[in-house]
Design a protein around this motif. Structure first.
Motif, PDB file in Angstrom:
ATOM      1  N   ASP A 179       1.188  -1.515  -0.302  1.00 57.61           N
ATOM      2  CA  ASP A 179       0.218   0.330   0.191  1.00 57.61           C
ATOM      3  C   ASP A 179       0.630   1.551   0.067  1.00 57.61           C
ATOM      4  O   ASP A 179       0.539   1.870  -0.520  1.00 57.61           O
ATOM      5  N   PHE A 180       1.769   1.562   1.021  1.00 55.26           N
ATOM      6  CA  PHE A 180       2.344   2.033   0.758  1.00 55.26           C
ATOM      7  C   PHE A 180       3.425   2.341  -0.715  1.00 55.26           C
ATOM      8  O   PHE A 180       3.435   3.597  -1.407  1.00 55.26           O
ATOM      9  N   HIS A 181       3.860   1.799  -1.294  1.00 53.47           N
ATOM     10  CA  HIS A 181       4.680   1.919  -2.241  1.00 53.47           C
ATOM     11  C   HIS A 181       3.591   2.230  -3.737  1.00 53.47           C
ATOM     12  O   HIS A 181       3.811   3.250  -4.673  1.00 53.47           O
ATOM     13  N   MET A 182       2.115   1.880  -3.254  1.00 50.33           N
ATOM     14  CA  MET A 182       1.439   2.404  -4.806  1.00 50.33           C
ATOM     15  C   MET A 182       1.728   3.503  -4.082  1.00 50.33           C
ATOM     16  O   MET A 182       0.667   4.444  -5.040  1.00 50.33           O
ATOM     17  N   THR A 183       0.825   4.594  -2.439  1.00 50.31           N
ATOM     18  CA  THR A 183       0.994   5.838  -2.666  1.00 50.31           C
ATOM     19  C   THR A 183       1.860   6.394  -3.527  1.00 50.31           C
ATOM     20  O   THR A 183       1.515   7.302  -4.114  1.00 50.31           O
ATOM     21  N   LYS A 184       3.141   5.966  -3.131  1.00 56.23           N
ATOM     22  CA  LYS A 184       4.119   6.871  -3.132  1.00 56.23           C
ATOM     23  C   LYS A 184       4.021   6.734  -5.157  1.00 56.23           C
ATOM     24  O   LYS A 184       4.645   8.098  -5.568  1.00 56.23           O
ATOM     25  N   ALA A 185       3.506   5.608  -6.369  1.00 50.55           N
ATOM     26  CA  ALA A 185       3.652   5.255  -7.562  1.00 50.55           C
ATOM     27  C   ALA A 185       2.169   6.898  -7.776  1.00 50.55           C
ATOM     28  O   ALA A 185       2.193   7.633  -8.875  1.00 50.55           O
ATOM     29  N   ARG A 186       1.069   6.761  -7.056  1.00 52.66           N
ATOM     30  CA  ARG A 186      -0.051   8.423  -6.905  1.00 52.66           C
ATOM     31  C   ARG A 186       0.692   9.319  -7.335  1.00 52.66           C
ATOM     32  O   ARG A 186       0.316   9.649  -7.715  1.00 52.66           O
ATOM     33  N   ILE A 187       1.563   8.822  -6.300  1.00 55.37           N
ATOM     34  CA  ILE A 187       2.105  10.755  -5.713  1.00 55.37           C
ATOM     35  C   ILE A 187       2.991  11.387  -6.660  1.00 55.37           C
ATOM     36  O   ILE A 187       2.971  12.536  -7.808  1.00 55.37           O
ATOM     37  N   LEU A 188       4.049  10.361  -7.686  1.00 58.34           N
ATOM     38  CA  LEU A 188       4.530  10.251  -8.613  1.00 58.34           C
ATOM     39  C   LEU A 188       3.888  10.278  -9.779  1.00 58.34           C
ATOM     40  O   LEU A 188       4.036  11.352 -10.559  1.00 58.34           O
ATOM     41  N   LYS A 189       2.657  10.354  -9.680  1.00 60.77           N
ATOM     42  CA  LYS A 189       1.828  10.073 -11.169  1.00 60.77           C
ATOM     43  C   LYS A 189       1.226  11.366 -10.599  1.00 60.77           C
ATOM     44  O   LYS A 189       1.194  12.061 -11.993  1.00 60.77           O
ATOM     45  N   HIS A 190       0.651  11.861  -9.925  1.00 60.16           N
ATOM     46  CA  HIS A 190      -0.215  13.567  -9.697  1.00 60.16           C
ATOM     47  C   HIS A 190       1.605  14.507  -9.959  1.00 60.16           C
ATOM     48  O   HIS A 190       0.905  15.376 -10.693  1.00 60.16           O
ATOM     49  N   ALA A 191       2.461  13.996 -10.093  1.00 55.37           N
ATOM     50  CA  ALA A 191       3.773  15.258 -10.079  1.00 55.37           C
ATOM     51  C   ALA A 191       3.693  15.715 -11.673  1.00 55.37           C
ATOM     52  O   ALA A 191       4.709  16.029 -11.981  1.00 55.37           O
ATOM     53  N   GLY A 192       2.769  14.442 -12.376  1.00 56.24           N
ATOM     54  CA  GLY A 192       3.319  14.080 -14.081  1.00 56.24           C
ATOM     55  C   GLY A 192       4.732  13.107 -13.882  1.00 56.24           C
ATOM     56  O   GLY A 192       4.991  13.187 -15.094  1.00 56.24           O
ATOM     57  N   ASN A 193       4.850  12.819 -12.840  1.00 55.51           N
ATOM     58  CA  ASN A 193       6.393  11.490 -13.856  1.00 55.51           C
ATOM     59  C   ASN A 193       6.113  10.248 -13.794  1.00 55.51           C
ATOM     60  O   ASN A 193       6.171   9.594 -13.210  1.00 55.51           O
ATOM     61  N   ILE A 194       5.509  10.424 -15.216  1.00 53.67           N
ATOM     62  CA  ILE A 194       4.663   9.161 -15.417  1.00 53.67           C
ATOM     63  C   ILE A 194       6.006   7.652 -15.609  1.00 53.67           C
ATOM     64  O   ILE A 194       5.416   6.586 -14.866  1.00 53.67           O
ATOM     65  N   LYS A 195       7.334   7.932 -16.157  1.00 53.55           N
ATOM     66  CA  LYS A 195       7.454   7.443 -15.395  1.00 53.55           C
ATOM     67  C   LYS A 195       8.173   6.302 -14.253  1.00 53.55           C
ATOM     68  O   LYS A 195       8.726   5.257 -14.276  1.00 53.55           O
ATOM     69  N   GLU A 196       8.910   7.311 -13.636  1.00 55.53           N
ATOM     70  CA  GLU A 196       9.817   7.236 -12.496  1.00 55.53           C
ATOM     71  C   GLU A 196       7.901   5.926 -11.775  1.00 55.53           C
ATOM     72  O   GLU A 196       7.593   5.103 -10.727  1.00 55.53           O
ATOM     73  N   ALA A 197       6.935   6.967 -12.220  1.00 53.37           N
ATOM     74  CA  ALA A 197       5.493   6.132 -11.056  1.00 53.37           C
ATOM     75  C   ALA A 197       5.511   4.454 -11.669  1.00 53.37           C
ATOM     76  O   ALA A 197       4.634   4.152 -10.306  1.00 53.37           O
ATOM     77  N   ALA A 198       5.089   3.965 -12.659  1.00 49.48           N
ATOM     78  CA  ALA A 198       5.182   3.046 -13.665  1.00 49.48           C
ATOM     79  C   ALA A 198       6.613   2.293 -12.765  1.00 49.48           C
ATOM     80  O   ALA A 198       6.324   1.080 -12.041  1.00 49.48           O
ATOM     81  N   GLU A 199       8.003   2.831 -12.647  1.00 49.50           N
ATOM     82  CA  GLU A 199       8.647   1.757 -11.819  1.00 49.50           C
ATOM     83  C   GLU A 199       8.505   1.570  -9.956  1.00 49.50           C
ATOM     84  O   GLU A 199       8.617   0.554  -9.845  1.00 49.50           O
ATOM     85  N   MET A 200       8.193   2.753 -10.055  1.00 53.83           N
ATOM     86  CA  MET A 200       7.307   2.318  -8.205  1.00 53.83           C
ATOM     87  C   MET A 200       6.099   1.740  -8.296  1.00 53.83           C
ATOM     88  O   MET A 200       6.616   0.882  -7.633  1.00 53.83           O
ATOM     89  N   MET A 201       5.357   1.509  -9.407  1.00 54.03           N
ATOM     90  CA  MET A 201       4.266   0.267  -8.908  1.00 54.03           C
ATOM     91  C   MET A 201       4.531  -0.536  -9.195  1.00 54.03           C
ATOM     92  O   MET A 201       4.279  -2.194  -8.713  1.00 54.03           O
ATOM     93  N   ASP A 202       5.723  -1.102 -10.582  1.00 56.90           N
ATOM     94  CA  ASP A 202       6.324  -2.528 -10.757  1.00 56.90           C
ATOM     95  C   ASP A 202       7.343  -2.981  -9.422  1.00 56.90           C
ATOM     96  O   ASP A 202       6.988  -4.120  -9.215  1.00 56.90           O
ATOM     97  N   LYS A 203       7.791  -1.979  -8.598  1.00 52.99           N
ATOM     98  CA  LYS A 203       8.474  -1.987  -7.094  1.00 52.99           C
ATOM     99  C   LYS A 203       7.546  -2.828  -6.000  1.00 52.99           C
ATOM    100  O   LYS A 203       7.599  -3.942  -5.915  1.00 52.99           O
ATOM    101  N   ALA A 204       6.052  -1.983  -6.410  1.00 56.65           N
ATOM    102  CA  ALA A 204       5.086  -2.409  -4.814  1.00 56.65           C
ATOM    103  C   ALA A 204       4.430  -3.330  -6.128  1.00 56.65           C
ATOM    104  O   ALA A 204       4.408  -4.779  -5.002  1.00 56.65           O
ATOM    105  N   ARG A 205       4.841  -3.539  -6.789  1.00 53.28           N
ATOM    106  CA  ARG A 205       3.658  -5.381  -7.192  1.00 53.28           C
ATOM    107  C   ARG A 205       5.020  -6.357  -6.665  1.00 53.28           C
ATOM    108  O   ARG A 205       4.657  -7.481  -6.692  1.00 53.28           O
TER     109      ARG A 205
END
Length: 817
Positions: free
Chosen positions: A401-427
């Motif tokens: 859950d924490f890593h997913m929220t980190k990915a959402r924060i990156l997404k809302h900042a417009g950084n889709i690339k790092e958001a996808a990498e963080m979500m993969d780390k959560a997976r």
């Protein structure tokens, strides 16, 4: 009259019918050919052969053969029935109904033809015709309960509630003995009749019927809910209170019961103490009940809200409940409650005892809450959100859950690339979790990694499916993936695969509509009447679902771009540029096709030779796997209508649908229809920036009416278009709009686009769009919209705009695409 057959051939003809029903098509065709060899002009055999050919996916052979069968034997009910079935298979329901009716005239006693006609009539919502068909079927088989129920349903759907009730009452009068109390079909019929009485507004009679006929009904919950509802509507407050308390005792987490209990107790919505007393009572009675503790936060205020919030939040954080923020975020529309909840959580974190056993769990949950708080759009501060989520991850590095929220924060900042990498780390923290797998695939698609996303989501698809993971996702109607996949391909400029996905989604909605066919008969056979009525009413509105609107708008926008592209070829060098783009696209498509063939070959090589792989199990080959045929259409506006028509019909108050409708109709020179869409848009939201652009464009069109437009049509359009007076100065009108909405970058952008429509020098408009980066309220989403506008103009300012935008928002990946 049908040509008579010898006994041997007559038996063979019956074999053809059985073969068709058992889906043994090869056997049926072989038998049909044997009969036709001896009787080459036997219409019924020709018709059955046509029906089998159509079932094999050969409509081009089936229809001519069926027509030939009719010319051979015009008075055969079988030929006409088959003709109707063929038209039904291609969704030409009007012709199918005509054929069924003609077949029924030739054989009025045929139950099969009558049933097929009735099913088609209810499918197209011809309720009057459905009533007539059901009356005929009831007269033919009055001893069957479903015949009576079906006629009642026909009257009910047509709005004849009294007639529907009378039919059910008449059937009850024919019963010689009372049905068993364990008869589920009878139990459902009783509740259905009760719902019809209630729909008429006669709640006293509905209550009496409920307490007499439904006393021992098998659906006890429905009986209790209906009884409580009727008592409340009849003003019997004390009895209603007891009824709702009984329901709460059965399910203390059902919020509707509490609200209706308040109404029965005649407690005002403003009487917070009285309302809270109810919830406190049930919180004490059911210690594990969440609703009784959470709902008071909706209506309490001031210090009482703070005290209740502290108690509830502390309880949830001590347990480490991850859904706490999701349960409370609806309160954020109230700024006081939003700030109070933040303060309560901060106070909780500050009060944590270092030696407390629950410190790790409670503190991590509190940090997680604050990360979500600052990530939420009503309280957004992404820097603080990032800080809190990092602290939470430090407390629990293995929390998905924490890593997913980190990915959402990156997404809302417009950084889709790092958001996808963080979500993969959560997976990777939980490889068995399908939800996080799906979220990861979604983020990868948002980042334009279509192939990688397919491999990710393919970890949870069936390995044996012919065609791989994508085929399984199509078979399972996974609309979220297909939508995101199509949008990702559209952003990458791959029109073929984007359109392929959007058409696949449109086909899925068509399948949902066609699936009714099975339930028209199945629901009656199983006695599930109320669910059937709900399904029919849902089907009448399912195309106004947000997912369909999203897909339709995506497809329409692509087709509009395709329609506008030839007009843009007047720009110097545009023809050469388009030719180069097409050459590159063809090269990419060839590589993609080779990749797909290679992967399929590898998959089949790995497959167990003892399992599957048989030709009979193979699906029909896709002749256009990359959507090249779709992308090469010569009539993009005609293709757009396939999506626009259903959306406009289903969502007359959907402003996005009306805006899209105007854009399509104006290009098709359907000016009356375009004006209808524009007037509806103005009625919904006259200040919408896109609507403003269309108003200016339409006023300009009327001021310089096309020469091929009849004068009477021009007069009618001018009379109906009242948004801007014919004598108005459009330049001043546009300037006034911009000044009125100066604080909104999107409105300013629309005003600039309107100026370009009015003939202002393109270079000047480009400079104005470029200047939006410095707008006080501009966000990176506004910058993306401005960049898309420059791209549509094929502006020379694109590179400089992108450079300036990236200097201001360096982590926004969409600006660099």
């Amino acid at each position: 009259m049908p040509q008579p057959l010898a006994p041997k051939e007559a038996a063979q003809f019956r074999t053809i019918i059985r073969s068709f029903e058992d889906k043994q098509y090869k056997r049926g065709l072989k038998t049909a050919d044997l009969i036709l060899k001896k009787y080459p002009r036997h219409g019924d055999t020709m018709a059955m052969k046509a029906l089998i050919l159509n079932s094999q996916g050969k409509p081009d052979e089936a229809f001519p053969l069926a027509k030939e069968a009719l010319t051979v034997d015009m008075k055969s009910h079988i030929c006409w029935h088959v003709y109707g079935l063929l038209y039904r298979s291609v969704k030409n329901f009007e012709e199918a109904i005509k054929a069924y009716k003609f077949a029924l005239k030739l054989d009025p006693t045929s139950a099969q033809i009558q049933r097929d006609l009735a099913i088609l009539q209810v499918h197209v919502r011809d309720y009057q015709g459905y009533i007539q068909s059901r009356k005929a079927m009831l007269q033919a088989r009055p001893q069957i309960r479903s015949s009576w129920t079906a006629l009642a349903i026909a009257h009910h759907l047509a709005g004849n509630l009294t007639e529907a009730e009378n039919v059910l009452t008449t059937y009850e009068g024919t019963l010689k003995s009372a049905p068993s109390r364990f008869d589920g079909e009878h139990s459902e019929a009783v509740m259905y009749k009760n719902s019809i009485i209630a729909e008429q507004g006669d709640f006293q009679r509905a209550l009496d019927h409920l307490e007499s006929d439904a006393k021992h009904n098998l659906d006890r919950l429905a009986v209790l809910e209906c009884r409580a509802d009727y008592l409340s509507k009849l003003g019997r407050k004390e009895d209603a209170v007891q009824a709702y308390r009984l329901l709460i005792d059965r399910n203390a987490e059902h919020i509707d019961y509490y609200e209706k209990l308040e109404q029965a107790l005649e407690i005002s919505r403003d009487d917070a103490p009285a309302r809270k007393a109810i919830y406190d009572e049930y919180a004490a009675k059911f210690p594990r009940c969440d609703i009784a503790r959470r709902v008071p936060l909706d209506f309490l205020s001031g210090d009482e809200f703070r005290q209740t919030a502290e108690s509830y939040v502390a309880l949830m954080l001590n347990k480490g409940v991850p859904s706490l923020f999701a349960n409370l975020k609806h309160l954020y529309s109230d700024s006081f409650k939003k700030d109070t909840l933040r303060e309560v959580v901060e106070k909780y974190l500050g009060s944590q005892d270092i030696d407390s056993e629950s410190k790790d769990k409670g503190e991590a949950a509190g940090l997680y809450y604050l990360a979500q708080h600052y990530n939420y759009h009503l309280s957004r501060d992404l820097a603080k959100a990032d800080e809190y989520v990092d602290r939470a991850i430090e407390k629990d590095p293995k929390s998905v859950d924490f890593h997913m929220t980190k990915a959402r924060i990156l997404k809302h900042a417009g950084n889709i690339k790092e958001a996808a990498e963080m979500m993969d780390k959560a997976r990777k923290l939980d490889l068995k979790d399908r939800y996080i797998n799906s979220k990861c695939a979604k983020y990868q698609l948002r980042n334009g990694e279509n192939e990688k996303a397919l491999k990710t989501v393919g970890l949870f698809t069936r390995a044996e499916t012919v065609g791989g993971p994508l085929a399984d996702l199509l078979e399972m109607q996974c609309i979220w993936y297909l939508t995101e996949d199509g949008e990702a391909y559209a952003r990458r400029g791959n029109l073929g695969l984007a359109l392929k996905r959007f058409h696949a989604l449109n086909n899925i909605f068509d399948v949902w509509q066609d699936d009714q066919f099975d339930f028209h008969s199945f629901s009656l056979r199983k006695g599930q009447i109320r669910a059937y009525i709900d399904m029919i009413r849902w089907e009448d509105h399912f195309r106004d679902h947000p997912v369909y609107s999203r897909v339709a708008l995506d497809a329409i926008n692509l087709y509009l771009a395709m329609a506008d592209k030839p007009a843009a070829n007047g720009t110097n060098g545009a023809d050469e540029e388009d030719a180069l783009e097409k050459k590159k696209a063809a090269k990419k498509a060839k590589k993609e096709l080779q990749r797909l063939e290679r992967e399929e070959a590898e998959r089949q090589a790995k497959q167990d030779p003892n399992k599957g792989g048989q030709a009979a199990d193979a699906k029909k080959k896709d002749e256009d796997p990359l959507g090249l045929t779709l992308a090469a259409t010569t009539d993009p506006l005609g293709e757009a209508m396939k999506f626009l028509g259903p959306m406009l019909q289903a969502g007359p108050k959907n402003i996005d649908a009306q805006i899209a409708g105007f854009e399509v109709y104006i290009r098709r020179k359907k000016y009356v229809l375009a004006l209808q869409c524009l007037n509806r848009s103005l009625a919904i939201d006259a200040e919408n920036p896109r609507v403003h652009e269309q108003v200016v464009a339409f006023r300009k069109l009327l001021n310089n009416a096309p020469s091929d437009l009849p004068p009477k049509v021009v007069e009618a359009l001018k009379a109906e278009f009242t948004a801007v007076d014919a004598t108005a100065d459009l330049t001043k009108y546009n300037q006034d709009f911009q000044e009125k909405h100066q604080a909104s970058p999107l409105h300013v952008l629309s005003a600039v686009k309107a100026r370009q429509t009015l003939g202002v020098d393109l270079a000047k408009c480009e400079k104005e769009v470029h200047g939006l980066i410095e707008h006080a309220s501009a966000t990176f989403t506004d910058a993306i919209a401005a960049l898309e506008t420059l791209k549509s103009w094929r502006s020379a300012e694109i590179d400089s705009f992108r450079k300036a935008a990236l200097a201001k928002w360096p982590n926004v990946t969409r600006l660099s695409e």
